[in-house]
Design an enzyme around this catalytic site. Structure first.
Site, mmCIF file in Angstrom:
data_model
loop_
_atom_site.group_PDB
_atom_site.id
_atom_site.type_symbol
_atom_site.label_atom_id
_atom_site.label_comp_id
_atom_site.label_asym_id
_atom_site.label_seq_id
_atom_site.Cartn_x
_atom_site.Cartn_y
_atom_site.Cartn_z
ATOM 1 N N ASP A 175 0.877 -1.163 0.000
ATOM 2 C CA ASP A 175 0.000 0.000 0.000
ATOM 3 C C ASP A 175 0.918 1.218 0.000
ATOM 4 O O ASP A 175 2.095 1.125 0.372
ATOM 5 C CB ASP A 175 -0.885 -0.020 1.249
ATOM 6 N N ASP A 216 -1.459 -0.862 6.043
ATOM 7 C CA ASP A 216 -1.995 -0.498 7.349
ATOM 8 C C ASP A 216 -3.390 0.085 7.140
ATOM 9 O O ASP A 216 -3.792 0.357 6.025
ATOM 10 C CB ASP A 216 -1.080 0.506 8.079
ATOM 11 N N ASP A 255 -7.138 -1.893 4.531
ATOM 12 C CA ASP A 255 -6.175 -2.897 4.078
ATOM 13 C C ASP A 255 -6.463 -4.273 4.650
ATOM 14 O O ASP A 255 -5.835 -5.254 4.240
ATOM 15 C CB ASP A 255 -4.751 -2.485 4.469
#
Length: 638
Positions: free
Chosen positions: A311, A506, A510
Site C-alpha cells: 500500500d 496499514d 487494508d
C-alpha cells in the site's frame, strides 16, 4: 526437592525408564540375569506398544512420523536378545519430550523475556501529590505516573516534568538509551534509565504498545495450528531407506541381528525436534525485533516470498500530510502566517487527518490559535467557523467559492500535491499546499527485499494515478495499480503470478487484502486493530525496514532447519551402512544415535543467533526522498 517433583510429574516415563534400568542392573548384580532380561524386555515392549498405538492414531489423522522405526528397533532388539539396546531406544523415545521442552525453552528465551517484562503495576500520583501503587489495568487516560529507574513504563504516555532517557531495546532492538524531551511520546515497555520519570497516560493498558505485543506473542504461542515440521517431509523416504538397508543386511548376512542393529541407528525421533526448535527460535528473534509472526507456517512462507505488494499511504509514505507551503491569493488582506493561523483555528476541533496537519503546521511556527465558535463541518468539503469575530472557511476550492460567493483561482499544482483553500470574511485569501513524505528507509527496504529473492514489487493504492506514479518512480517500483477500492486490491493480489505474495499495508481498508495475501504484513504501530488481526505478521514499530529484516530472519531460520535435518539424516544413513556390515553392536548404535539427535537439535538452535544477512535496513536518506504528493483520494475525502 521442590523442583524435582514437577519434573517427575511432567516426564513420568523418563523416570520409569531410568528406574527400570537401575532395577535391571541391580538384578544383574544379584545374579538374577534371567529376571533382569524379562523386566527390561517387557517394559521396553510395553513402551513400544504405547507408541505403536499413538502411531496408528496419527495415521488415521493423515500424519506420518518416524516412530515406526523406533518401535521396530525396540521389538527387533528384544527378539534378538539385546534388551539393553532396546532400553536405550526407549530412553530416547521417552526423553524426547523433555529434550524438546528444553530446546524450545532455549529457543523461546527472547519471547519469555518479553513476557516477563510486562508491567504489572504503576505508581499513580494523586491530586494531593501522594503516590499509590495500582494494578496497571486500573490506570486511566490522563493519570500522572512515576517511573522509577530500572522500571518499565506501564502504559503509553507523554513525558512530563523533565527530559529523560529510556531503554527501548525490548521494543525496537536499539541497544543505546533514547533521550526524550518533555512532551515526547513514551511507549509502554521502555525502561527508565537513571532518574525518576513522570509520564502522563495517553492510553489504557490494553491499548498500549507493549500490551499489544504481549497479547500477539501469547496468541502466536498458544495457536492450535502446528508449526510446519519440515522433517515430516522426509519421514516416509527415510523410513523406506532404513527398512531397505536393514532388510538387505539381514538377507545378505542371514543374521537377524543385523536387521536390529541397522534399525537402532535409524531411530532419529528427537531429530524431528530440530525443525520446530529452529522455527520457534526464528519467531522469538522476530519478536525481539518488534515483529510478531503468528505461526511457523507463516515463517516458512516468508522465507519463500517472491512478490511484495505495498500500500502507499502509511506504508511507503508516512501517511501524514505536511503543509509544504502557504500561498496567498489576495495579498492585500493577510500574510502567510495569518492565513495559516485562521485555518488552524477553524480546523483544531476536527478529527480529520488534514485538519491535524494544518494545526501541526501552525504550532510548528509557534502561532497562537484562538478559540473558534459556530464550527460546522461539511463532509467531503470543508469546515466553516468564526475566529476572532471573523468568518472563516477552509476546504476544497468549490466549498470556499460556495461559502464566500467568489470564484477561487486554483492555479497550477505540482502533480500529486493537494491544496486546501482558505477564505476570510467572504474573500478567498490563500491556499495551503500539502504533501506526504516517503519513508527514509523505503527505497533501502525495497532494495534489501530484492537482494533476499523478491523478484516483483507492486504498489496497490486507492490514490490517483499521477500521485501513485510520482511515489513509485522515486522508489523504483514499475508495477503500479492505482485508484483501487479494497475489493480491487484483493483481486489484484489474487491475480499476481509470482508467488508466494506478501502484502504490506496499514489501516482498516487494508484488512481484506492482508487476509487474502499469502502473507499479510500489518504496520501495526499506527495501523488499525482490524488490519493487525487480519495480518499474519504485525510490525509493532513505525519502521518499514523491519519487513526486510523479518524476511531475512525467516530465510535463515528455514535454512538452519534444513541444515539440521540434513546433517541428522546424513549421519544416520552413514551409521546404518556401517551397522549393515556388523561393525556397530546394537547397544553402541543406540548410544551413537542419541549423539546424532543431539547434534541435529543443537544445529536447529543456531537459529537463535542472527545471520550475516540479517542487517538492519540502511536508514540513510535517499537523495530522491522528500515531500511527495498526497493522494487526490484525500482531497476527495474533504
Amino acid at each position: 526437592m521442590g523442583r524435582i517433583v514437577p519434573v517427575v510429574r511432567r516426564y513420568p516415563f523418563v523416570l520409569a525408564t531410568v528406574a527400570v534400568g537401575v532395577g535391571g542392573l541391580a538384578l544383574l548384580a544379584a545374579d538374577r540375569t534371567e529376571l533382569s532380561r524379562w523386566v527390561v524386555s517387557l517394559y521396553a515392549l510395553a513402551i513400544a506398544a504405547k507408541h505403536a498405538w499413538s502411531m496408528v492414531v496419527d495415521l488415521r489423522h493423515g500424519r506420518v512420523g518416524l516412530d515406526v522405526l523406533a518401535v521396530m528397533a525396540i521389538v527387533s532388539t528384544v527378539l534378538v536378545g539385546d534388551h539393553w539396546a532396546a532400553l536405550i531406544v526407549v530412553l530416547m523415545l521417552t526423553g524426547g519430550a523433555a529434550l524438546e521442552d528444553y530446546a524450545s525453552a532455549r529457543a523461546r528465551r527472547e519471547v519469555a523475556a518479553l513476557l516477563a517484562r510486562a508491567p504489572q503495576h504503576a505508581h499513580r500520583v494523586g491530586a494531593d501529590g501522594t503516590v499509590e501503587d495500582v494494578p496497571v489495568d486500573d490506570v486511566l487516560v490522563g493519570d500522572l505516573l512515576l517511573v522509577k529507574p530500572g522500571e518499565a513504563v506501564p502504559v503509553d504516555g507523554t513525558l512530563e516534568g523533565s527530559p529523560a532517557a529510556f531503554d527501548e531495546s525490548s521494543l525496537t532492538g536499539e541497544s543505546l538509551p533514547v533521550e526524550h524531551a518533555v512532551g515526547d511520546p513514551v511507549l509502554s515497555g521502555s525502561v527508565s534509565e537513571e532518574q525518576v520519570a513522570t509520564v502522563r497516560a495517553t492510553e489504557l493498558a490494553r491499548d498500549s504498545q507493549y500490551q499489544q505485543i504481549v497479547e500477539l506473542v501469547q496468541a502466536a504461542a498458544d495457536t492450535k495450528a502446528p508449526i510446519v515440521r519440515l522433517a515430516d517431509r522426509y519421514a516416509v523416504p527415510f523410513t523406506a531407506v532404513a527398512l531397505l538397508i536393514a532388510g538387505v543386511a539381514w538377507a545378505v548376512s542371514g543374521d537377524p541381528v543385523r536387521f536390529a542393529e541397522v534399525l537402532v541407528v535409524a531411530t532419529p525421533c528427537p531429530l524431528l525436534i530440530a525443525a520446530p526448535v529452529a522455527f520457534i527460535a526464528g519467531m522469538s528473534r522476530a519478536a525481539k525485533n518488534g515483529v510478531i509472526i503468528k505461526s511457523g507456517g507463516v515463517l516458512e512462507q516468508l522465507a519463500r516470498i517472491r512478490t511484495a505488494a505495498f500500500d502507499k499511504t502509511g506504508t511507503l509514505t508516512h501517511g501524514r500530510p505536511q503543509v509544504e507551503d502557504v500561498e496567498l491569493l489576495d495579498t492585500g488582506h493577510l500574510d502567510a502566517d495569518e492565513v495559516l493561523r485562521f485555518a488552524a483555528a477553524a480546523e483544531q476541533y476536527s478529527p480529520h487527518v488534514l485538519a491535524q496537519s494544518v494545526v501541526d503546521a501552525a504550532r510548528a511556527r509557534h502561532l497562537v490559535l484562538p478559540a473558534a465558535s459556530e464550527v460546522e463541518e461539511s463532509t467531503a468539503a470543508g469546515v466553516t467557523a468564526v475566529v476572532d469575530g471573523r468568518d472563516v472557511v477552509v476546504g476544497k476550492a468549490s466549498h470556499v467559492a460556495g461559502v464566500t460567493g467568489r470564484a477561487v483561482h486554483e492555479g497550477a499544482v505540482v502533480p500529486g500535491r493537494m491544496t486546501v483553500y482558505v477564505g476570510v470574511d467572504g474573500v478567498p485569501v490563500g491556499r495551503l499546499v500539502l504533501a506526504d513524505e516517503i519513508r527514509a528507509d523505503a527505497a533501502a527496504t525495497l532494495a534489501r527485499l530484492r537482494a533476499l529473492g523478491v523478484r516483483h514489487e507492486v504498489m496497490l493504492t486507492g490514490d490517483a494515478e499521477p500521485t501513485a506514479r510520482h511515489v513509485a518512480e522515486r522508489l523504483g517500483v514499475t508495477d503500479v495499480r492505482a485508484g483501487l477500492l479494497p475489493v480491487d486490491k484483493v483481486k489484484a493480489v489474487a491475480g499476481l503470478p509470482d508467488r508466494p505474495v506478501m502484502m504490506i499495508g496499514d489501516g482498516v481498508n487494508d484488512a481484506p487484502v492482508l487476509a487474502a495475501a499469502d502473507v499479510g504484513v500489518a504496520m501495526g504501530a499506527k495501523g488499525s486493530t482490524a488490519a493487525s488481526e487480519s495480518a499474519d505478521v504485525v510490525v509493532m514499530l513505525d519502521d518499514i525496514g523491519r519487513v526486510a529484516r523479518t524476511v531475512a530472519i525467516a530465510r535463515r531460520t528455514v535454512r538452519v532447519a534444513l541444515q539440521a535435518i540434513g546433517v541428522g539424516i546424513a549421519l544416520s544413513v552413514v551409521l546404518m551402512v556401517v551397522a549393515a556390515f556388523g561393525l556397530i553392536p546394537a547397544i553402541v548404535g543406540a548410544t551413537l544415535q542419541e549423539v546424532v539427535d543431539l547434534i541435529a537439535i543443537l544445529g536447529g538452535l543456531r537459529a537463535v543467533r542472527p545471520g550475516r544477512d540479517e542487517k538492519p535496513t540502511a536508514g540513510a536518506r535517499d537523495p530522491h526522498d522528500g515531500l511527495v504528493p498526497m493522494a487526490e483520494r484525500v482531497t476527495a475525502q474533504r
